[in-house]
Design an enzyme around this catalytic site. Structure first.
Site, PDB file in Angstrom:
ATOM      1  N   ASP A   7      13.973   8.790   8.889  1.00  0.00           N
ATOM      2  CA  ASP A   7      13.725   9.662   7.694  1.00  0.00           C
ATOM      3  C   ASP A   7      13.010   8.984   6.862  1.00  0.00           C
ATOM      4  OD1 ASP A   7      14.122  11.066   5.687  1.00  0.00           O
ATOM      5  OD2 ASP A   7      16.384  11.321   5.536  1.00  0.00           O
ATOM      6  N   LYS A  42       5.935   8.153  -1.611  1.00  0.00           N
ATOM      7  CA  LYS A  42       5.978   9.259  -0.640  1.00  0.00           C
ATOM      8  C   LYS A  42       5.018  10.518  -1.441  1.00  0.00           C
ATOM      9  CE  LYS A  42       8.691  12.492   2.177  1.00  0.00           C
ATOM     10  NZ  LYS A  42      10.087  12.563   2.830  1.00  0.00           N
ATOM     11  N   ASP A  75      17.750  21.572   1.801  1.00  0.00           N
ATOM     12  CA  ASP A  75      17.580  20.131   1.528  1.00  0.00           C
ATOM     13  C   ASP A  75      16.974  19.976   0.075  1.00  0.00           C
ATOM     14  OD1 ASP A  75      16.766  17.551   1.565  1.00  0.00           O
ATOM     15  OD2 ASP A  75      15.683  17.638   3.410  1.00  0.00           O
TER      16      ASP A  75
HETATM   17 MG   LIG Z   1      15.190  13.300   2.388  1.00  0.00          MG
END
Ligand SMILES: [Mg+2]
Ligand SMILES: Nc1ncnc2c1ncn2[C@@H]1O[C@H](COP(=O)(O)OP(=O)(O)O)[C@@H](O)[C@H]1O
Lengths: 623, 181
Positions: free
Chosen positions: A25, A87, A208
């Site tokens: 992840d 990211k 999420d």
């Molecule tokens: Mg995450």
């Protein structure tokens, strides 16, 4: 190495039968690595027992880059050489920095096209390289605790990640020397972990909410098949935004001006984050904000006050949920379970509102930090071939529609969002002008009608089309999306067989803000878009008809009598006039008028063209 | 496993070539095929095998998407009979139908003025879905009695419904966003 390896109970002593595979992840805030050992999927801790690795890289004076907890310690001491949240920059171009740079205060190397570079004391680095360092550190952790070399990995990406961002993630893995079995969408990974753990069957929702991103996926679980029905999200929404809202409130209360210095802003954001996390456990929290070196403002914030600040942000997540439900064609009451993932789902208000929306208490008994990595590890284990005969099957979708630019700057969708992948779809286009030898193709991703409002993925040209009259060439454009969600495009002229294709490898992807605006805009601009679209369509059609007519008249006006020619010319003038107006219906009428006036002419030209083309061939060759 | 790309989608899933489908059988057949063809089954194979898997799985996904959706299935059935429907060039011309469509469009435009726009939209949407179902029923009758021209006329109406449904989705999103503020 192999000689020292001792096999654990239940593990195959033959290394050929058990391949070391991990799930990763790679988060904005935190990253994790997990593997399946003795049939159990678990995240791997570092030597100090910490499972979460902060996604932070520090470039020190000497020695190799530091990653994780150690690096994070330098955030305040050495900010320009301590990179976090990269990211957000993955798959982005220099031109995108304006919109994301506010969140990542680095020293960008000035430049125009291509990938952005960040200046550090160890040289300029790209976001892909920084992510590569994080992956190397995770790989080292895994190899140390598993005692062998990794065979492959499944790396997770947000479901909304576009082609460029997925490609960039794969590139980072290549830098880290990792074999990527598969890119897997984060909510899908969470669903695997949930499904295998709870053994539930039915439709579930995965909610999420991390540090800077939000994903919602609706899936159907049935006998080991995980079918994503729809996915959606908001790529510029997460815990960071909660922090910003709270920091704003603190400034107001403490009487601090909006344009306070950069350093103070960072401190405020950190304080706000600490307060937010404290309020997940308590009813109220005390605050102390430095006004100057000697002066402090101190106060108190209650849960209720914070809820008012973050409610508008939660509303946005619920709007995305509603849209995903509609795309999935299910109702809230059809949802069996809502699985909560990501650190920000610890906020009690988020749980409460999500519960209200779906009409059932969300599942919070699964560790929201680890579930994504665990799901990825389960999938990696299967892809590595460690569980022969396993029936698990993942059917995922593309998050944003893929289209092509057509005349007038409009987008024609070739593959709509939420189509199951892998998928291949083709569409035929034709030439606009007589003797046109090349066709430019522009690949687009997004929901809006006009090209400029979407992300441009790639451009390429199909050349070498033999000369034909306008409309005679048949260019077939095929979009193929693989199981990772990566696109390749092929174009082929069907009459001659001329062919051209590309792997879509753009140098940058959509910005968070762009996707966000693209999604919200496509909602609020629907009406405006529709009118603009109709007008543009009619204008393009008018231009095409006028152009075709002019070139036909230029070539073959001898096929017409004077009267016929005059009728056509009159109708042409009417269309040319309507074309300049704003009324799409008037243009449509004028086109019809011109088409009617030139019907015979077109027929006579066709006959002539067919006769010419066939001279020298036998008729059956054309059948 | 080798996929025969020349078989039609009904043959592919082992289903009778008719308008009515057994959803459970369709899904079961689809899953059985994907279980063998999906690229994830070929993670340890060479590039060539993986490419073939992507092609095969794409084909099966397309077949499933076509048969699962009533409108797409109707269009597809006609095309299997060799009946060409060029929806770009030709439109439905049943005057009563066109009139109804115009009224539905106008009603959609007026939803905003209703006391409770969402409720008005829901009611309208139910009306549209009912008409859609009726149209499909008419298609089925025509098609199964091999009256292909009548079936073709029904398929020409599909585009109107596609547009209406898109419009309903757009308006509901806009109204919901307004409610959320
Ligand atoms: Mg995450
Ligand atoms: N107990 C908590 N209460 C509220 N927010 C929390 C809590 N723990 C973590 N968070 C928030 O979760 C976010 C990080 O979530 P995470 O899932 O690790 O992010 P990502 O997937 O982006 O790496 C941060 O904004 C953090 O402040």
């Amino acid at each position: 190495m192999a000689l020292l390896q001792i096999s654990e109970p239940g593990m195959s002593p033959d290394p050929h039968l058990h391949r070391l595979a991990v799930g990763i992840d790679l988060g904005t805030t935190n990253s994790l690595v997990a593997t399946v050992r003795n049939g159990v999927a678990e995240t791997l801790p570092d030597e100090k027992g910490r499972h979460l690795m902060p996604s932070v890289v520090h470039y020190p004076d000497q020695g190799p880059p530091q990653v994780g907890q150690e690096a994070r310690g330098y955030s305040a001491l050495d900010p320009l050489n301590t990179l976090s949240s990269v990211k957000r920059l993955m798959g982005r171009g220099v031109s995108d920095l304006k919109t994301v740079a506010g969140h990542v205060p680095y020293d960008f190397v000035p430049g125009d096209g291509g990938v952005p570079r960040i200046r550090t004391r160890q040289g300029d680095v790209t976001p892909v390289e920084v992510s590569g360092e994080i992956l190397k550190a995770l790989r080292a952790r895994a190899e140390a605790s598993l005692g062998g070399e990794l065979e492959g990995a499944v790396i997770t990406v947000p479901a909304y990640f576009d082609d460029a961002q997925r490609q960039a993630t794969k590139d980072a893995a290549r830098l880290a020397g990792m074999n990527v079995y598969r890119l897997l969408n984060e909510p899908t990974a969470a669903a695997i972990a949930y499904g295998l753990d709870k053994g539930q069957e039915g439709v579930i929702a995965v909610f999420d909410l991390g540090g800077g991103t939000f994903d919602i996926s609706i899936l159907r679980l049935n006998k080991g098949v995980f079918e994503v029905l729809a996915t959606g999200g908001d790529s510029a929404l997460g815990g960071d935004d909660f922090d910003r809202a709270i920091a704003g409130w603190m400034m107001q209360e403490a009487g601090i001006e909006g344009d306070t210095g950069h350093h103070r802003m960072r401190q405020l954001m950190m304080d706000a984050c600490a307060v937010k996390e404290a309020l997940s456990e308590r009813e109220e929290a005390r605050l102390k904000v430095a006004l100057s070196d000697s002066d402090y403002w101190s106060g108190c914030i209650t849960c209720e006050q914070m809820n008012c600040l973050i409610d508008p942000l939660i509303n946005k997540t619920l709007a995305a949920c509603r849209r995903a439900l509609r795309d999935a064609k299910v109702k809230p009451e059809d949802i069996l379970d809502v699985v909560m993932v990501g650190g920000s789902t610890r906020v009690p208000r988020v749980r409460e509102r999500v519960g209200e929306f779906f009409g059932r208490a969300p599942r919070v008994d699964i560790d929201p930090d680890k579930v994504v990595a665990v799901g990825a590890a389960l999938q990696a284990d299967i892809l590595a071939g460690n569980k022969p005969g396993d029936e698990m099957l993942l059917l995922d979708v593309i998050p944003l529609s893929l289209g092509i630019e057509t005349m007038g700057g409009l987008v024609e969708h070739i593959i709509p969002r939420n189509t199951t992948i892998p998928v291949s779809r083709a569409q035929e286009f034709t030439t606009f002008k007589d003797g046109q030898n090349a066709m430019a193709l522009h690949v687009i991703q997004g929901e809006r009608d006009l090209v400029d409002h979407n992300r441009s993925l790639a451009r390429f040209t199909l050349s070498g089309i033999p000369s034909m009259v306008a409309g005679a060439a048949r260019v077939r454009v095929t979009y193929q999306v693989d199981a990772d969600g990566l696109l390749s495009v092929n174009a082929r002229e069907m009459v001659s067989g001329v062919q051209s294709s590309i792997e879509v490898k753009p140098s940058y992807g959509l910005t968070d803000n762009e996707i966000e605006t693209m999604l919200t805009d496509s909602r609020s601009h629907a009406q405006e878009d529709m009118l603009a679209r109709r007008l543009r369509e009619q204008q393009v059609e008018a231009d095409r008809v006028l152009e075709a007519l002019d070139s036909a008249l230029g070539a073959d006006s001898e096929l017409l009598s004077q009267d016929e020619l005059k009728d056509i010319r009159d109708a042409r003038e009417q269309l040319a006039a309507a074309r300049e107006g704003e009324d799409h219906e008037a243009i449509a009428l004028a086109i019809k008028g011109l088409e009617r006036a030139s019907e015979d002419f077109v027929a006579r030209r066709m006959d002539q063209s067919v006769r010419k083309a066939m001279s020298g061939h036998r008729v059956e060759e054309f059948e | 496993m080798d996929l025969d790309f020349t078989r039609n989608y009904f043959e592919l899933f082992g289903l009778p070539q008719q308008f009515r489908v057994d959803d459970a059988a369709l899904m079961a057949a689809y899953r059985a095929l994907q279980s063998e063809l999906h690229p994830d089954r070929f993670a340890q194979s060479d590039d060539q095998a993986r490419r073939l898997a992507v092609q095969g799985a794409s084909h099966v996904n397309e077949a499933y998407a076509t048969l699962k959706d009533d409108g797409r299935r109707a269009r597809y059935l006609l095309s299997l009979k060799g009946t060409v429907v060029d929806e770009e060039k030709e439109s439905a011309h049943d005057p009563q139908f066109l009139l109804d469509q115009m009224e539905l469009r106008e009603a959609l435009e007026e939803v905003d003025q209703a006391a409770d726009p969402l409720a008005a939209l829901d009611a309208l949407s139910r009306d549209i879905e009912m008409r859609y179902t009726q149209m499909l029923a008419a298609f089925e009758v025509a098609f199964e009695s091999n009256n292909l021209e009548a079936a073709r006329q029904e398929v020409l109406k599909l585009r109107f419904f596609d547009r209406l449904r898109e419009e309903v989705a757009r308006i509901s999103e806009r109204l919901e966003d307004q409610l959320l503020g």
